[in-house]
Design a protein around this motif. Structure first.
Motif, PDB file in Angstrom:
ATOM      1  N   TYR A 234      -1.266 -19.463  30.092  1.00 43.82           N
ATOM      2  CA  TYR A 234      -2.061 -18.239  30.080  1.00 43.82           C
ATOM      3  C   TYR A 234      -3.417 -18.514  29.451  1.00 43.82           C
TER       4      TYR A 234
ATOM      5  N   ALA B 288       0.548 -20.603  37.153  1.00 43.43           N
ATOM      6  CA  ALA B 288       1.965 -20.949  37.208  1.00 43.43           C
ATOM      7  C   ALA B 288       2.255 -21.987  38.280  1.00 43.43           C
TER       8      ALA B 288
ATOM      9  N   SER C  56       4.432 -21.598  33.218  1.00 43.29           N
ATOM     10  CA  SER C  56       3.137 -20.923  33.174  1.00 43.29           C
ATOM     11  C   SER C  56       2.298 -21.269  31.959  1.00 43.29           C
TER      12      SER C  56
ATOM     13  N   GLY D  96       1.742 -21.031  26.353  1.00 49.03           N
ATOM     14  CA  GLY D  96       2.316 -21.934  27.325  1.00 49.03           C
ATOM     15  C   GLY D  96       2.122 -23.393  26.959  1.00 49.03           C
TER      16      GLY D  96
ATOM     17  N   LYS E 171       8.418 -20.864  30.331  1.00 51.38           N
ATOM     18  CA  LYS E 171       9.193 -20.560  31.537  1.00 51.38           C
ATOM     19  C   LYS E 171       9.113 -19.072  31.824  1.00 51.38           C
ATOM     20  N   ARG E 172       8.866 -18.748  33.075  1.00 48.76           N
ATOM     21  CA  ARG E 172       8.783 -17.365  33.532  1.00 48.76           C
ATOM     22  C   ARG E 172       9.527 -17.234  34.849  1.00 48.76           C
ATOM     23  N   THR E 173       9.649 -16.015  35.320  1.00 50.20           N
ATOM     24  CA  THR E 173      10.232 -15.761  36.627  1.00 50.20           C
ATOM     25  C   THR E 173       9.194 -15.040  37.472  1.00 50.20           C
TER      26      THR E 173
ATOM     27  N   GLU F  85      -2.631 -15.877  34.310  1.00 50.51           N
ATOM     28  CA  GLU F  85      -1.464 -16.777  34.259  1.00 50.51           C
ATOM     29  C   GLU F  85      -1.607 -17.795  35.387  1.00 50.51           C
TER      30      GLU F  85
ATOM     31  N   CYS G 216      -1.066 -13.298  37.896  1.00 50.27           N
ATOM     32  CA  CYS G 216      -0.554 -14.660  37.989  1.00 50.27           C
ATOM     33  C   CYS G 216      -1.072 -15.333  39.245  1.00 50.27           C
TER      34      CYS G 216
END
Length: 133
Positions: free
Chosen positions: A118, A130, A116, A103, A106-108, A128, A79
């Motif tokens: 990809y 982000a 994000s 994408g 939502k990611r963490t 990724e 990422c």
């Protein structure tokens, strides 16, 4: 005894099928600077620089020692963080003909929520992009 603490990632290595193809993708699609530098053994190495980090490139079959146990093109999944709006990345990738694999989603991330996109590089590594949410 606890382990000493780490502060950041300086660089990581990607094994690639073609240094030239990798450089073109990361330069044109992601805006990285291609850097050639002399290694301690006198060989010329190639890296992709962005911010205070870089990605060193190893040509598959001609990797530098020490290296990963099984260096393989296309085995990366990482990422990269950007302050640019996700829509700007979508438009940029579309203009270049770079397919968005997934994408925006939502990611963490390590520092909190992300939005994000990809994409895949020429070797199939999952990249990724982000933006902090």
């Amino acid at each position: 005894m606890p382990a000493p603490s780490l502060s950041c990632i300086d660089h990581f290595v990607l094994t690639v099928a073609s240094i030239d193809a990798a450089c073109a993708f990361y330069r044109d699609a992601l805006g990285m600077e291609v850097e050639r530098f002399a290694a301690a053994d006198g060989t010329t190495r190639t890296a992709l620089r962005f911010g205070a980090q870089k990605i060193n490139l190893h040509q598959a079959g001609a990797e530098f020692d020490p290296k990963a146990l099984r260096p393989t093109p296309g085995s990366g999944d990482f990422c990269l963080v950007s302050d640019a709006p996700t829509g700007a990345w979508q438009a940029h990738f579309h203009a270049l003909g770079v397919a968005i694999e997934d994408g925006p989603v939502k990611r963490t991330g390590a520092r909190g929520p992300l939005v994000s996109l990809y994409v895949r590089d020429p070797d199939g590594n999952l990249v990724e992009i982000a933006r902090p949410a």
